[in-house]
Design an enzyme around this catalytic site. Sequence first.
Site, short mmCIF file in Angstrom:
data_model
loop_
_atom_site.label_atom_id
_atom_site.label_comp_id
_atom_site.label_asym_id
_atom_site.label_seq_id
_atom_site.Cartn_x
_atom_site.Cartn_y
_atom_site.Cartn_z
N GLU A 80 1.04 3.81 1.93
CA GLU A 80 1.59 4.15 3.24
C GLU A 80 2.81 3.29 3.56
O GLU A 80 3.83 3.80 4.03
CB GLU A 80 0.55 3.94 4.35
CG GLU A 80 -0.71 4.76 4.19
CD GLU A 80 -1.84 4.03 3.47
OE1 GLU A 80 -3.00 4.23 3.87
OE2 GLU A 80 -1.57 3.26 2.51
N HIS A 88 0.86 -1.19 0.00
CA HIS A 88 0.00 0.00 0.00
C HIS A 88 0.89 1.24 0.00
O HIS A 88 2.06 1.19 0.40
CB HIS A 88 -0.89 0.02 1.23
CG HIS A 88 -1.98 -1.00 1.20
ND1 HIS A 88 -3.04 -0.99 2.08
CD2 HIS A 88 -2.19 -2.09 0.40
CE1 HIS A 88 -3.85 -2.00 1.83
NE2 HIS A 88 -3.35 -2.68 0.81
N CYS A 115 -2.13 -0.62 7.54
CA CYS A 115 -1.32 0.59 7.44
C CYS A 115 -1.32 1.38 8.75
O CYS A 115 -0.29 1.93 9.14
CB CYS A 115 -1.81 1.45 6.28
SG CYS A 115 -1.50 0.64 4.68
N CYS A 161 -5.99 1.77 6.17
CA CYS A 161 -6.62 0.53 6.62
C CYS A 161 -5.95 0.07 7.92
O CYS A 161 -4.98 0.69 8.38
CB CYS A 161 -6.48 -0.54 5.54
SG CYS A 161 -4.79 -1.11 5.29
#
Length: 167
Positions: free
Chosen positions: A58, A56, A89, A86
């Site tokens: 992040e 992701h 993360c 999420c």
Amino acid sequence: MLIPISDQAFMEQALEQARRAWASGEVPVGAVVVKDGEIVGRGCNAPISGHDPSAHAEIQALRDAAARLGNYRLTGCTLYVTIEPCAMCAGAVMHARIGRLVYGAPDPKTGACGSVIDLFADKRLNHHASVTSGVLARECGGLLSDFFAGRRRQAAGEGDEVAAHQG
């Protein structure tokens, strides 16, 4: 809401990372890590191209910052991300000891900073970043909406993906 100029400028940089993700065929999410007013980490979504469910934006930005700073603890840093993180993360933000998290659009399906759950409000956890939400929310959310609208049109056979935000 009055947005500090620095928050807006750094979120613009995260949006640029999101556009890079879109250009690569990924869901357009971008992130930057800032320390002492300087970007020390950048990331955009790459789980599809990297065959990596943890890639992701992040996580990518945290990895970049940790490598540049030579430490997995990113104390004194702020993470800017275009959509609410999420749970995975948010957990990485906690483990990295990020002091402040700034995000654009809420994520009503997987958001772990208040939309579905708020991990940073749970006092049982050992690190709590301060969270600022809604910075350039319309731009961040619009990018995602345009991306998925284009995908739906493609699936329906109506033509090419919207390219307005890829530039």
